[in-house]
Scaffold this active site. Structure first.
Site, PDB file in Angstrom:
ATOM      1  CB  THR A 155      -0.321   6.304  10.604  1.00 57.79           C
ATOM      2  OG1 THR A 155      -0.518   7.657  10.212  1.00 57.79           O
ATOM      3  CG2 THR A 155      -1.147   5.405   9.726  1.00 57.79           C
ATOM      4  N   GLY A 156       1.210   4.929  12.974  1.00 59.01           N
ATOM      5  CA  GLY A 156       1.904   3.743  13.483  1.00 59.01           C
ATOM      6  C   GLY A 156       1.263   3.217  14.754  1.00 59.01           C
ATOM      7  CD  GLU A 206      -5.246   9.586  -1.982  1.00 60.15           C
ATOM      8  OE1 GLU A 206      -4.995  10.236  -0.946  1.00 60.15           O
ATOM      9  OE2 GLU A 206      -6.354   9.582  -2.543  1.00 60.15           O
ATOM     10  CD  GLU A 240      12.114   1.300  10.554  1.00 59.57           C
ATOM     11  OE1 GLU A 240      12.573   2.284  11.152  1.00 59.57           O
ATOM     12  OE2 GLU A 240      12.623   0.173  10.636  1.00 59.57           O
ATOM     13  N   GLY A 288       5.951   5.453   8.297  1.00 59.75           N
ATOM     14  CA  GLY A 288       5.075   6.614   8.206  1.00 59.75           C
ATOM     15  C   GLY A 288       5.047   7.365   9.520  1.00 59.75           C
ATOM     16  N   GLY A 289       3.978   8.101   9.734  1.00 55.95           N
ATOM     17  CA  GLY A 289       3.870   8.958  10.903  1.00 55.95           C
ATOM     18  C   GLY A 289       3.585   8.166  12.186  1.00 55.95           C
ATOM     19  CE  LYS A 317      -2.025   3.057   1.575  1.00 54.65           C
ATOM     20  NZ  LYS A 317      -1.837   4.399   0.966  1.00 54.65           N
ATOM     21  CD  GLU A 332       8.616  13.540  11.521  1.00 52.99           C
ATOM     22  OE1 GLU A 332       7.446  13.129  11.523  1.00 52.99           O
ATOM     23  OE2 GLU A 332       9.580  12.850  11.144  1.00 52.99           O
ATOM     24  CB  CYS A 354      12.045   9.478   9.279  1.00 49.62           C
ATOM     25  SG  CYS A 354      13.204   8.361   8.465  1.00 49.62           S
TER      26      CYS A 354
HETATM   27  P1  NDP Z   1       1.368   8.645   7.184  1.00 43.74           P
HETATM   28  O1  NDP Z   1       1.461   7.893   8.452  1.00 43.74           O
HETATM   29  O2  NDP Z   1       0.257   9.600   7.001  1.00 43.74           O
HETATM   30  O3  NDP Z   1       1.301   7.667   5.933  1.00 43.74           O
HETATM   31  C1  NDP Z   1       2.167   6.586   5.737  1.00 43.74           C
HETATM   32  C2  NDP Z   1       1.436   5.484   5.005  1.00 43.74           C
HETATM   33  O4  NDP Z   1       0.382   4.984   5.838  1.00 43.74           O
HETATM   34  C3  NDP Z   1       0.744   5.961   3.725  1.00 43.74           C
HETATM   35  O5  NDP Z   1       0.762   4.931   2.761  1.00 43.74           O
HETATM   36  C4  NDP Z   1      -0.673   6.212   4.213  1.00 43.74           C
HETATM   37  O6  NDP Z   1      -1.609   6.210   3.169  1.00 43.74           O
HETATM   38  C5  NDP Z   1      -0.860   5.052   5.149  1.00 43.74           C
HETATM   39  N1  NDP Z   1      -1.950   5.196   6.122  1.00 43.74           N
HETATM   40  C6  NDP Z   1      -2.595   6.317   6.506  1.00 43.74           C
HETATM   41  N2  NDP Z   1      -3.566   6.009   7.414  1.00 43.74           N
HETATM   42  C7  NDP Z   1      -3.509   4.672   7.611  1.00 43.74           C
HETATM   43  C8  NDP Z   1      -4.241   3.750   8.424  1.00 43.74           C
HETATM   44  N3  NDP Z   1      -5.235   4.148   9.227  1.00 43.74           N
HETATM   45  N4  NDP Z   1      -3.913   2.451   8.381  1.00 43.74           N
HETATM   46  C9  NDP Z   1      -2.914   2.009   7.585  1.00 43.74           C
HETATM   47  N5  NDP Z   1      -2.198   2.843   6.770  1.00 43.74           N
HETATM   48  C10 NDP Z   1      -2.484   4.157   6.796  1.00 43.74           C
HETATM   49  O7  NDP Z   1       2.766   9.361   7.012  1.00 43.74           O
HETATM   50  P2  NDP Z   1       3.179  10.399   5.896  1.00 43.74           P
HETATM   51  O8  NDP Z   1       2.729   9.975   4.560  1.00 43.74           O
HETATM   52  O9  NDP Z   1       2.807  11.742   6.330  1.00 43.74           O
HETATM   53  O10 NDP Z   1       4.759  10.195   5.908  1.00 43.74           O
HETATM   54  C11 NDP Z   1       5.582  10.985   6.641  1.00 43.74           C
HETATM   55  C12 NDP Z   1       5.932  10.320   7.969  1.00 43.74           C
HETATM   56  O11 NDP Z   1       6.672   9.128   7.728  1.00 43.74           O
HETATM   57  C13 NDP Z   1       6.814  11.181   8.820  1.00 43.74           C
HETATM   58  O12 NDP Z   1       6.347  11.206  10.142  1.00 43.74           O
HETATM   59  C14 NDP Z   1       8.154  10.501   8.760  1.00 43.74           C
HETATM   60  O13 NDP Z   1       8.965  10.732   9.868  1.00 43.74           O
HETATM   61  C15 NDP Z   1       7.784   9.077   8.602  1.00 43.74           C
HETATM   62  N6  NDP Z   1       8.876   8.342   7.997  1.00 43.74           N
HETATM   63  C16 NDP Z   1       9.598   7.471   8.783  1.00 43.74           C
HETATM   64  C17 NDP Z   1      10.682   6.801   8.271  1.00 43.74           C
HETATM   65  C18 NDP Z   1      11.452   5.825   9.105  1.00 43.74           C
HETATM   66  O14 NDP Z   1      12.100   4.952   8.514  1.00 43.74           O
HETATM   67  N7  NDP Z   1      11.428   5.911  10.421  1.00 43.74           N
HETATM   68  C19 NDP Z   1      11.109   7.007   6.872  1.00 43.74           C
HETATM   69  C20 NDP Z   1      10.267   7.897   6.151  1.00 43.74           C
HETATM   70  C21 NDP Z   1       9.191   8.543   6.709  1.00 43.74           C
HETATM   71  P3  NDP Z   1      -2.031   7.558   2.382  1.00 43.74           P
HETATM   72  O15 NDP Z   1      -0.888   8.477   2.430  1.00 43.74           O
HETATM   73  O16 NDP Z   1      -2.305   7.070   1.039  1.00 43.74           O
HETATM   74  O17 NDP Z   1      -3.242   8.072   3.066  1.00 43.74           O
END
Ligand code: NDP
Length: 496
Positions: free
Chosen positions: A233-234, A179, A251, A229-230, A176, A386, A285
């Site tokens: 969400t995590g 988007e 992560e 991701g964020g 996934k 962040e 990140c």
């Molecule tokens: P998000 O958490 O918003 O999104 C990450 C992914 O999760 C996207 O594919 C998103 O889909 C999906 N997602 C959103 N909601 C859900 C849900 N309820 N259940 C499952 N999946 C979901 O993060 P961002 O896109 O804003 O990315 C930036 C963040 O990622 C920053 O906080 C950054 O620090 C972190 N990051 C961490 C890294 C690491 O290795 N530690 C590396 C890179 C980034 P969609 O966007 O399509 O809605």
């Protein structure tokens, strides 16, 4: 295919139009559409997971010998390399990173497949010391279908870090992607197919995470989620995983301290701090977004840093000399701007940036300049949250004890940097900083052979490293009885 045609998505080995809404992905440097596609629907999620489950059970992938699986992964690496320029250009359009950076990300994706191919064919299982009349072994087995959920900032590199070890381990994967940046994941699925990976083992479901990511995480056939991701969400994913007793790796975000001690080599430190926060326009990140400088050095160091940041080339991502491209979207730029306004409201002073650039390409895309704030306390919101953009907060420090307390005073603990000519001092400090990765006299250097992940709100689990493959495997213990006689406890009763 023309721009207006709708790209198909990959659902369990079938390329078809997604069942969700049609939307365009946009080039952040101009706002213009790059491709149109239909998002996946919940039915697509179901088909992808069921298809992946069938492929896991019936394709024979999990049963292939490790060196046979490795052969396919080496081929994937090779195909990525053959198409590297095309993929790098597509990624530049997908998320607006400068071309030199996207080339490096594509190369890293190829390297990741190669590395996990090697990890797969060299993974050893162990015969454990026997403590009875048996031979005991510890072996690893694939889990089934795993979900890889990735953000927008490093497409293909993020996906490779999950897909390569998951496939190497014998699993099927449903990706996934974010988007707004789905194009590289779709290319990767095509490459996997061309490399001879059995159909159905990889699916790509573009669309909203709150709908599709959630459905995937909750699906009973998904046996592990690997998420980048964020933090919000995590944590949401971790709650769902707890209810399913499902392992996850997370992560997440960061607010990493970069520390310049009074004996630092200034040329190295200035270059490293600039790279640490402003490369990738700060959308990383591990961005070194909190800068701590020894007070004795603070004024001259900041003067050089600000001058260096002012010289960074912000502009067209297609230009080979560009160091910083646009931010990912208009909404994200507004979020960065709100943080800068908050920093000023909290009493911060701008040393550089803080204003959208204008004229030419700057008026079309979501550009934001290197921005440096000082005059804030580490406990203020701007220093704690962040921002995920090119915004650095600079803080002088007086003693190492105070420095360590402040550097560790964060919900995040992903990375840190230390600049000092005294390796013993840097070593001692590095051991006291709480972070998943500490760089000493360097920053933001990565190696697929070195584990990566965060502490606290920065995440759970580790990706990369030779043993990263084990994240996608279940461990099983096997005992073989070697007794000449029946087991003693009921041996007598067992005789006729
Ligand atoms: P998000 O958490 O918003 O999104 C990450 C992914 O999760 C996207 O594919 C998103 O889909 C999906 N997602 C959103 N909601 C859900 C849900 N309820 N259940 C499952 N999946 C979901 O993060 P961002 O896109 O804003 O990315 C930036 C963040 O990622 C920053 O906080 C950054 O620090 C972190 N990051 C961490 C890294 C690491 O290795 N530690 C590396 C890179 C980034 P969609 O966007 O399509 O809605």
């Amino acid at each position: 295919m023309t721009l207006e045609q709708t790209l198909p998505i990959c659902v369990a080995g079938t390329w078809r139009l997604g069942g969700g809404e049609r939307y365009a992905t946009r080039y952040p440097a101009t706002g213009e559409p790059v491709a149109w596609l239909n998002a996946a629907s919940l039915e697509d999620v179901e088909d992808a997971v069921q298809g992946a489950h069938q492929a896991f059970l019936n394709s024979g992938w999990a049963q292939r010998k490790p060196h046979e699986r490795a052969t396919v992964l080496y081929r994937i690496a090779e195909l990525i390399r053959q198409r590297s320029e095309e993929l790098a250009q597509l990624q530049r359009q997908d998320n607006g990173k400068p071309i030199n950076e996207t080339r490096a990300l594509v190369a890293s994706a190829a390297g990741t497949f190669q590395f996990f191919a090697a990890a797969c064919e060299t993974l050893e299982e162990t015969i454990t010391p026997s403590r009875g009349d048996f031979v005991s072994m510890s072996v690893y087995e694939p889990m089934g279908v795993v979900a890889a959920i990735t953000p927008w900032n490093s497409p293909i590199a993020s996906e490779a870090q999950k897909v390569a070890p998951a496939l190497a381990a014998g699993n099927a994967v449903v990706i996934k992607p974010a988007e707004i940046t789905p194009l590289l994941a779709l290319q990767l699925a095509q490459i996997c197919e061309e490399a001879g990976l059995p159909k159905g083992l990889v699916s790509v479901l573009p669309g909203k995470g709150s709908l599709l990511g959630d459905a995937l995480t909750q699906h009973p056939l998904i046996k592990r989620v690997s998420f980048t991701g964020g933090t919000k969400t995590g944590k949401h994913i971790a709650h769902i995983a707890a209810d399913k007793m499902m392992p996850v790796s997370l992560e997440l975000g960061g607010k990493s301290p970069t520390i310049v001690l009074d004996d630092a080599d200034l040329d190295h430190a200035v270059a490293g701090v600039l790279y640490g926060i402003f490369s990738s326009s700060g959308e990383a990140c591990i961005a070194g977004s909190r800068l701590f400088v020894a007070r004795a050095l603070y004024a001259p160091f900041m003067q050089r840093l600000v001058a260096g940041a002012a010289r960074l080339r912000l502009g067209d991502p297609a230009d080979e000399s560009t160091q910083m491209g646009p931010l990912i979207s208009a909404a994200h730029r507004e979020s960065v701007e709100r943080y800068v306004a908050l920093g000023l409201a909290e009493g911060g002073r701008l040393l550089l940036g803080g204003q959208r650039p204008s004229g030419g390409i700057y008026d079309q895309g979501y550009f934001y300049p290197p921005t440096i704030l000082e005059g804030l306390g580490n406990n203020q919101q701007t220093c704690q949250e962040e921002i995920f953009g090119p915004v650095l907060v600079a803080l002088p420090f007086d003693s190492e004890a105070e420095l360590i307390e402040q550097a560790n005073d964060s919900l995040y603990a992903l990375a840190a940097g230390i600049w000092s000519r005294d390796y013993k001092r840097a070593w001692a400090l590095g051991r006291k900083i709480q972070a998943g990765t500490v760089w000493i006299n360097t920053y933001k250097q990565f190696s697929i052979s070195t584990p990566f992940g965060g502490w606290r709100d920065s995440g759970l689990g580790r990706e990369k490293g030779r043993l990263g493959i084990l994240q996608y495997m279940e461990q099983k213990s096997l005992y073989w009885g070697m007794n000449e006689q029946p087991l003693a406890w009921a041996g007598a009763e067992a005789r006729p």
